[in-house]
Design a protein around this motif. Structure first.
Motif, mmCIF file in Angstrom:
data_model
loop_
_atom_site.group_PDB
_atom_site.id
_atom_site.type_symbol
_atom_site.label_atom_id
_atom_site.label_comp_id
_atom_site.label_asym_id
_atom_site.label_seq_id
_atom_site.Cartn_x
_atom_site.Cartn_y
_atom_site.Cartn_z
ATOM 1 N N ASP A 156 5.908 2.337 16.661
ATOM 2 C CA ASP A 156 6.304 3.725 16.389
ATOM 3 C C ASP A 156 7.517 3.787 15.456
ATOM 4 N N MET A 157 8.503 2.953 15.756
ATOM 5 C CA MET A 157 9.747 2.992 14.973
ATOM 6 C C MET A 157 9.524 2.534 13.533
ATOM 7 N N THR A 158 8.557 1.641 13.325
ATOM 8 C CA THR A 158 8.253 1.179 11.970
ATOM 9 C C THR A 158 7.906 2.371 11.081
ATOM 10 N N SER A 159 7.094 3.274 11.621
ATOM 11 C CA SER A 159 6.691 4.454 10.855
ATOM 12 C C SER A 159 7.859 5.430 10.692
ATOM 13 N N VAL A 160 8.552 5.687 11.796
ATOM 14 C CA VAL A 160 9.670 6.644 11.760
ATOM 15 C C VAL A 160 10.739 6.204 10.754
ATOM 16 N N LEU A 161 11.092 4.913 10.809
ATOM 17 C CA LEU A 161 12.167 4.412 9.943
ATOM 18 C C LEU A 161 11.738 4.404 8.475
ATOM 19 N N THR A 162 10.455 4.120 8.233
ATOM 20 C CA THR A 162 9.955 4.116 6.854
ATOM 21 C C THR A 162 10.001 5.532 6.282
ATOM 22 N N GLN A 163 9.578 6.493 7.096
ATOM 23 C CA GLN A 163 9.632 7.891 6.636
ATOM 24 C C GLN A 163 11.068 8.330 6.387
ATOM 25 N N ARG A 164 11.958 7.904 7.264
ATOM 26 C CA ARG A 164 13.384 8.247 7.110
ATOM 27 C C ARG A 164 13.943 7.668 5.808
ATOM 28 N N ALA A 165 13.584 6.414 5.532
ATOM 29 C CA ALA A 165 14.110 5.744 4.329
ATOM 30 C C ALA A 165 13.609 6.451 3.071
ATOM 31 N N LYS A 224 0.832 -1.216 0.000
ATOM 32 C CA LYS A 224 0.000 0.000 0.000
ATOM 33 C C LYS A 224 0.860 1.257 0.000
ATOM 34 N N ALA A 225 1.972 1.206 0.720
ATOM 35 C CA ALA A 225 2.894 2.356 0.736
ATOM 36 C C ALA A 225 3.526 2.531 -0.641
ATOM 37 N N GLU A 226 3.856 1.408 -1.280
ATOM 38 C CA GLU A 226 4.464 1.461 -2.610
ATOM 39 C C GLU A 226 3.484 2.072 -3.620
ATOM 40 N N ASP A 227 2.209 1.613 -3.571
ATOM 41 C CA ASP A 227 1.193 2.129 -4.498
ATOM 42 C C ASP A 227 1.005 3.633 -4.322
ATOM 43 N N LEU A 228 1.091 4.057 -3.062
ATOM 44 C CA LEU A 228 0.917 5.466 -2.735
ATOM 45 C C LEU A 228 2.040 6.325 -3.341
ATOM 46 N N LEU A 229 3.255 5.784 -3.322
ATOM 47 C CA LEU A 229 4.419 6.534 -3.805
ATOM 48 C C LEU A 229 4.433 6.646 -5.333
ATOM 49 N N ILE A 230 3.952 5.604 -6.006
ATOM 50 C CA ILE A 230 4.021 5.589 -7.474
ATOM 51 C C ILE A 230 3.166 6.712 -8.054
ATOM 52 N N GLY A 231 3.754 7.469 -8.976
ATOM 53 C CA GLY A 231 3.034 8.584 -9.612
ATOM 54 C C GLY A 231 3.296 9.925 -8.932
ATOM 55 N N CYS A 232 3.880 9.880 -7.728
ATOM 56 C CA CYS A 232 4.173 11.122 -7.003
ATOM 57 C C CYS A 232 5.436 11.797 -7.537
ATOM 58 N N SER A 233 5.523 13.109 -7.310
ATOM 59 C CA SER A 233 6.796 13.794 -7.516
ATOM 60 C C SER A 233 7.609 13.599 -6.232
ATOM 61 N N LEU A 234 8.884 13.934 -6.314
ATOM 62 C CA LEU A 234 9.725 13.796 -5.112
ATOM 63 C C LEU A 234 9.221 14.696 -3.993
ATOM 64 N N LYS A 235 8.755 15.885 -4.397
ATOM 65 C CA LYS A 235 8.249 16.842 -3.416
ATOM 66 C C LYS A 235 7.056 16.255 -2.662
ATOM 67 N N GLU A 236 6.130 15.652 -3.437
ATOM 68 C CA GLU A 236 4.940 15.045 -2.820
ATOM 69 C C GLU A 236 5.341 13.892 -1.902
ATOM 70 N N ALA A 237 6.321 13.111 -2.374
ATOM 71 C CA ALA A 237 6.765 11.962 -1.582
ATOM 72 C C ALA A 237 7.285 12.420 -0.229
ATOM 73 N N ALA A 238 8.063 13.511 -0.253
ATOM 74 C CA ALA A 238 8.660 13.997 0.993
ATOM 75 C C ALA A 238 7.628 14.665 1.895
ATOM 76 N N ASN A 239 6.644 15.333 1.287
ATOM 77 C CA ASN A 239 5.661 16.075 2.084
ATOM 78 C C ASN A 239 4.339 15.315 2.171
ATOM 79 N N GLY A 240 4.119 14.637 3.237
ATOM 80 C CA GLY A 240 2.823 13.996 3.438
ATOM 81 C C GLY A 240 2.750 12.548 3.042
ATOM 82 N N VAL A 241 3.215 12.216 1.816
ATOM 83 C CA VAL A 241 3.090 10.827 1.356
ATOM 84 C C VAL A 241 3.955 9.888 2.200
ATOM 85 N N ALA A 242 5.140 10.352 2.550
ATOM 86 C CA ALA A 242 6.029 9.511 3.382
ATOM 87 C C ALA A 242 5.351 9.191 4.713
ATOM 88 N N ASN A 243 4.663 10.192 5.244
ATOM 89 C CA ASN A 243 3.953 10.029 6.507
ATOM 90 C C ASN A 243 2.866 8.954 6.393
#
Lengths: 153, 293
Positions: free
Chosen positions: B272-281, B228-247
């Protein structure tokens, strides 16, 4: 019989299949400078050079090392003719009890061969695979930097 | 536990597979041996024949081959570190390797050994799974290739059948603008991961994300991909990915993870760390692709 090249000498010895390289070096060849502490590859005491690379000899099979070039602390320098790294460790007091020192010196040798002019941070990171229970780490990093200086001349 | 075993040294892949086939479950492949030595000493694993793969040639190459990244099963973690400069993905894998054990153990430990040991907290599984890596397997009936995510079937269990060996990891489609990042929390450098997360991003020529991978380690019996996270990222710009989508991707990661409480960490902390680390990656991938990596 298996053939091991250690410190420039070729040995023909019997090696049990499950025997670790560290046991072979200590028990069969009497190279007691190879220290075994944790026996799990975490403390770095048993570090030797294999084809120039540092390896934890407690985790390697003795027979795996056949045909490879092994260097232990005994191959570094003699009492009368110390290796510059050994001199540096003495001058900078890079040890207290000395048990971990052979492993540190072998790790230092491999590190300085690949990075002759390291920063303090690089030297510190490079020594992170070895543990000194006396806590001589700050002096060990100084020793590494001093050794680099000596080798560069 | 037997107090010794017979040592076998094959010099070709075919010979190694023949030895394993003829001795069956009584034989064990020995790669770097860093896990095997400890397991054998502790009596966790027991075998009569040790098939040492150290002297099988051509199993330790790390190379780009067209748009594929090929990593031999006997390449060491140190080789991976030393090949960091080869490609953006080896950069990420080299960084991962440097998080693992110590220099003098990385020179022994192999990539294939790490994967075949199939520990849920293995550090190489998440980044490779996120990249869409495949496992090449050689057996008595020939060769087959499966997705790395299917290679792991449970805690310390793999899809390798009798007589089969892992020969290579292949990451397909590595051309163009790609980046990957692996992040973990662990008590100390030499400790194993409590939770880990990796992300992989590929851009198309217009700067949109055309391929994405998110994979979690140490939160389930095997590495898991967060589709689901992968599907969400596909089609995004880098800006979108960093702002909101990563969250949001982090929230999907939490839903996919099956975090538990054990002696090393609580379920809440792991969640908690699962989310933090995913956003960091994801954030790191974005930074790399924006040229700020």
């Amino acid at each position: 019989m298996y053939k091991l090249n250690v410190n420039g000498t070729s040995y023909e010895i019997d090696i049990t299949a499950s025997e670790s390289l560290s046991d072979v070096l200590r028990d069969r060849l009497g190279l007691l400078g190879v220290k075994v502490s944790c026996g799990e590859g975490e403390c770095g005491s048993c570090t030797v050079l294999v084809d120039g690379k540092p390896e934890t000899s407690c985790l390697k099979l003795g027979r795996q090392a056949e045909g490879q070039e092994i260097t232990t602390i005994e191959g570094m320098g003699t009492y009368d003719d110390l290796h510059p790294i050994q001199e540096a460790y003495i001058e900078e007091q890079g040890f207290q009890c000395g048990f971990c020192t052979p492993g540190f010196i072998m790790a230092t040798k491999a590190f300085l061969d690949s990075n002759p002019n390291p920063t303090e941070e690089e030297a510190s990171e490079a020594m992170s695979g070895n543990i000194c229970r006396c806590g001589a780490h700050p002096y060990i990093v100084k020793s590494v930097l001093k050794a680099a200086e000596k080798i560069r001349g | 536990m037997a107090n010794n075993f017979e040592y076998l040294r094959p010099t070709t892949m075919g010979e190694a597979v023949d030895m394993k086939s003829s001795h069956g479950a009584r034989a064990q492949f020995w790669a770097g041996g860093t896990d095997m030595m400890l397991q054998w000493k502790a009596g966790i694993t027991d075998f009569d024949y040790c098939i040492d793969l150290t002297y099988v040639p051509d199993l330790d190459q790390i190379a780009l081959d067209g748009d594929q990244l090929r990593i031999g099963a006997m390449a060491t973690l140190d080789d991976l570190d030393l090949q960091s400069g080869l490609h953006p993905l080896t950069e990420a894998l080299g960084e991962t390797a440097r998080m693992m054990c110590t220099k003098q153990t990385r020179t022994l430990a192999t990539i294939g050994g790490n994967l075949c040991n199939a520990s849920p907290s293995a550090d190489l599984s998440p980044p490779l799974a996120a990249m869409g890596a495949q496992a090449r397997i050689l057996g008595p009936d020939g060769e087959r290739t499966i997705p790395l995510t299917e290679f792991f079937t449970g805690v310390r269990k793999t899809a390798l059948a009798d007589g089969e060996m892992l020969t290579e990891i292949v990451v397909p489609d590595v051309g163009g603008d790609v980046a990957a990042s692996y992040n973990r929390v662990a008590r100390t450098v030499v400790d194993i991961a409590l939770v880990s997360s990796a992300a992989f991003i590929k851009l198309d020529s217009s700067g949109k994300i055309t391929k994405a991978g998110v994979a979690l380690g140490a939160v389930a019996p095997t590495v898991v991909r967060v589709n689901k996270a992968e599907d969400l990222l596909i089609g995004c710009s880098l800006k979108e990915a960093a702002n909101g989508v990563a969250n949001k991707a982090g929230e999907h990661a939490i839903a996919t993870a099956n975090a538990i409480t054990d002696i090393r960490a609580s379920k809440e902390y792991r969640t908690d760390m699962t989310s933090v680390l995913t956003q960091r990656a994801i954030g790191r991938c974005v930074a790399i692709l924006e040229g700020n990596g």
